[in-house]
Design a protein around this motif. Structure first.
Motif, short mmCIF file in Angstrom:
data_model
loop_
_atom_site.label_atom_id
_atom_site.label_comp_id
_atom_site.label_asym_id
_atom_site.label_seq_id
_atom_site.Cartn_x
_atom_site.Cartn_y
_atom_site.Cartn_z
N ALA A 103 0.83 -1.21 0.00
CA ALA A 103 0.00 0.00 0.00
C ALA A 103 0.87 1.25 0.00
N GLU A 104 1.95 1.25 0.76
CA GLU A 104 2.85 2.39 0.77
C GLU A 104 3.52 2.58 -0.59
N ARG A 105 3.90 1.47 -1.25
CA ARG A 105 4.51 1.55 -2.57
C ARG A 105 3.54 2.14 -3.59
N VAL A 106 2.29 1.65 -3.56
CA VAL A 106 1.28 2.16 -4.48
C VAL A 106 1.01 3.64 -4.21
N SER A 107 0.96 4.01 -2.93
CA SER A 107 0.73 5.40 -2.58
C SER A 107 1.84 6.30 -3.13
N ARG A 108 3.10 5.84 -3.02
CA ARG A 108 4.22 6.62 -3.59
C ARG A 108 4.08 6.75 -5.10
N GLU A 109 3.69 5.66 -5.76
CA GLU A 109 3.52 5.71 -7.22
C GLU A 109 2.41 6.68 -7.61
N VAL A 110 1.32 6.69 -6.86
CA VAL A 110 0.22 7.60 -7.15
C VAL A 110 0.68 9.05 -6.94
N GLU A 111 1.38 9.30 -5.85
CA GLU A 111 1.89 10.66 -5.61
C GLU A 111 2.80 11.10 -6.75
N PHE A 112 3.67 10.21 -7.21
CA PHE A 112 4.57 10.53 -8.31
C PHE A 112 3.78 10.83 -9.59
N ALA A 113 2.76 10.01 -9.85
CA ALA A 113 1.94 10.22 -11.05
C ALA A 113 1.12 11.50 -10.97
N MET A 114 0.74 11.91 -9.76
CA MET A 114 -0.08 13.10 -9.58
C MET A 114 0.75 14.39 -9.56
N GLN A 115 2.06 14.31 -9.46
CA GLN A 115 2.90 15.50 -9.36
C GLN A 115 2.64 16.52 -10.47
N PRO A 116 2.57 16.12 -11.73
CA PRO A 116 2.32 17.14 -12.76
C PRO A 116 0.98 17.87 -12.55
N LEU A 117 -0.01 17.19 -12.05
CA LEU A 117 -1.31 17.81 -11.83
C LEU A 117 -1.29 18.74 -10.61
#
Length: 75
Positions: free
Chosen positions: A26-40
């Motif tokens: 869950a922490e790994r997925v959360s980091r990936e989502v945060e990374f993907a959301m950075q441009p937005l």
């Protein structure tokens, strides 16, 4: 979490530490989502190429991490 619990220790020995594995995933997925959301989230309010300028743009989307509700009680 369950110190001095022979039943929990035996389950971990037999099945692995599933709660820890799930937490790490869950922490790994959360980091990936945060990374993907950075441009937005970084204020990417510039209009897309080809669109007229001067039109109001929406603010960048925001999201908030929240805990999952507890699951059903175990029997």
């Amino acid at each position: 979490m369950f110190q001095d619990s022979p039943i929990y220790d035996r389950l971990i020995a037999e099945r692995g530490d599933i709660p820890t594995q799930v937490r790490r995933e869950a922490e790994r997925v959360s980091r990936e989502v945060e990374f993907a959301m950075q441009p937005l989230l970084s204020g990417g309010n510039a209009p897309a190429p080809g669109l007229p300028t001067g039109l109001p743009t929406a603010p960048p989307p925001t999201w908030q991490r929240s805990a999952l509700p507890p699951g059903p009680p175990h029997r």
